[in-house]
Design an enzyme around this catalytic site. Structure first.
Site, PDB file in Angstrom:
ATOM      1  N   LYS A 165     -38.907  11.137  11.118  1.00  0.00           N
ATOM      2  CA  LYS A 165     -40.001  10.594  11.923  1.00  0.00           C
ATOM      3  C   LYS A 165     -41.368  11.191  11.577  1.00  0.00           C
ATOM      4  CE  LYS A 165     -37.758   7.767  14.747  1.00  0.00           C
ATOM      5  NZ  LYS A 165     -38.024   6.320  14.745  1.00  0.00           N
ATOM      6  N   GLU A 202     -44.189   6.355  22.254  1.00  0.00           N
ATOM      7  CA  GLU A 202     -42.952   6.134  23.005  1.00  0.00           C
ATOM      8  C   GLU A 202     -41.834   6.822  22.219  1.00  0.00           C
ATOM      9  OE1 GLU A 202     -41.807   4.317  19.639  1.00  0.00           O
ATOM     10  OE2 GLU A 202     -43.798   3.972  20.503  1.00  0.00           O
ATOM     11  N   SER A 210     -30.668  10.785   8.247  1.00  0.00           N
ATOM     12  CA  SER A 210     -32.015  10.673   8.838  1.00  0.00           C
ATOM     13  C   SER A 210     -32.375  11.767   9.835  1.00  0.00           C
ATOM     14  CB  SER A 210     -32.168   9.309   9.510  1.00  0.00           C
ATOM     15  OG  SER A 210     -31.094   9.081  10.411  1.00  0.00           O
TER      16      SER A 210
END
Length: 395
Positions: free
Chosen positions: A89, A111, A377
């Site tokens: 991210k 969010e 990930s």
């Protein structure tokens, strides 16, 4: 056939910007500037420098010896779990925070579902000294407590979304409301390849560093740039977009997107958008989403907080419709089994989202000389309580 976004923000029939009038100036300002700003040499230099010195890129491409031996094929893991903050991210939040600064914004909202994007946003806001507000579903706040604590440690304010299913969809609704009320000074960092154009394209571009590195690393390890398969989990789909990006036009690379089947595709407790979804509009974008016969969005479910989104990014909807990517749905039980299996086989505890991707190994037969890259990930620290309860690991 193009798999990339067109000038109007569409991937085939999916995408676009379906937004309230109040948001038009913000989104339009971003659309007019994101490509121009991100192409500037000074921007590129600062972005790459932070990816190297702050995030710790390039992340390794690790040959999983024991896993490869068991499945009799060549399995590489792209170690995004080794990024600062524990997931992919942060690649995107660094890109977007640099954009926000250049657009003169002083207040950042975001969010988050699993909390990884929230942590990554809080991290870069701390780095740049900007105010940060993160919206998170009340249910996700409970099941992702370690990440909530991290965000608060980093100086962010975490605001619970208490409407609807109290998960990612509702947190996104709250963030959009905030943006409508504070258009002048606020920048909304979206964490996935969802939302109105240009977000899906912009997030995919910032995450494309993943596939760019895979090509270079495979050249060194296998004397070839392209794998036979790239496998990644998909909720909204940012890690998959990044892992697929530089292979989308390479027809000999098979792309596999892995969704959450929850308690089973037909159980009524699932987030398998490709199978269950119909065309509709969610959060400013036309895509596939789970909805009732009269068009009401149905509540998604997954044991993983990052995959229970009722839609999928428009890029992935297009990859599904054109059959460029194969979509496979994996149940909670399969994912949890793989979380433990990867931990015991390779000494890596994956995020539950990521564990879904590994379950493909039990669904497809691969050849001994196939080169498979699984995008690892995120790491599983945030999910330890869920693992502990599921496997009864308490003393």
């Amino acid at each position: 056939m193009s798999y990339h976004v067109d000038e109007n923000g569409f991937y085939g029939q999916f995408g676009g910007a379906f937004i309230p009038e109040m948001l038009y100036p913000n989104v339009e300002e971003l659309r007019q500037n994101y490509l121009k700003i991100s192409a500037e040499p000074a921007f590129k230099k600062e972005f790459m420098q932070l990816l190297v010195d702050y995030v710790g890129r390039p992340t390794p491409l690790y040959f999983a010896k024991r896993l490869s031996a068991e499945y009799q094929t060549k399995i590489y893991l792209k170690r995004e779990d080794l990024c600062h903050t524990g997931a992919h991210k942060v690649n995107n939040t660094i890109g977007q925070i640099l954009l926000a600064k250049r657009l003169g914004k002083t207040r950042i909202i975001a969010e988050t579902g699993a909390g990884q994007h929230g942590v990554a946003t809080a991290t870069v806001c701390a780095l740049m000294g900007l105010e940060c507000i993160v919206y998170m579903g009340a249910i996700d706040i409970e099941r992702q407590a370690p990440n909530v604590a991290r965000m608060k440690m980093l100086g962010a304010e975490v605001r619970p979304a208490t409407s609807g299913s109290k998960t990612l969809k509702d947190a996104t609704n709250e963030a959009i409301r905030d943006w409508i009320n504070n258009p002048e000074n606020t920048y909304y960092i979206i964490g996935s390849v969802v939302g109105p154009h240009p977000y899906p394209d912009m997030v995919a571009r910032f995450q494309a560093v993943i596939s760019e590195e895979i090509k270079q690393q495979l050249e060194e390890k296998e004397n070839r740039q392209n794998p036979d398969y790239v496998i990644a989990c998909v909720g909204g789909g940012s890690n998959a977009a990044g892992a697929f990006y530089h292979f989308i036009d390479e027809k000999n690379v098979n792309l596999i997107a892995v969704e959450a089947a929850g308690k089973g595709i037909d159980s009524g407790h699932s987030a398998a958008t490709s199978t269950l979804g119909k065309i509709g509009v969610i959060h400013g974008s036309k895509t596939l989403l789970m909805q009732s016969a009269d068009g009401q969005i149905t509540e998604p479910y997954s044991i993983s907080a990052g995959l229970d989104y009722p839609g999928v990014g428009p890029m992935h909807a297009h990859l599904f419709e054109t059959k460029r990517a194969e979509f496979i749905s994996i149940t909670d039980d399969e994912a949890m089994h793989w979380g433990r299996k990867l931990s015991e086989l390779e000494g890596i505890i994956p995020a539950i989202e990521t564990a879904h991707a590994f379950a493909v190994l039990d669904h497809k037969k691969f050849k001994p000389d196939d080169v498979i890259v699984i995008n690892l990930s995120g790491r599983g620290d945030k999910d330890l309580n869920t693992y502990i309860d599921y496997f009864n690991l308490r003393f």
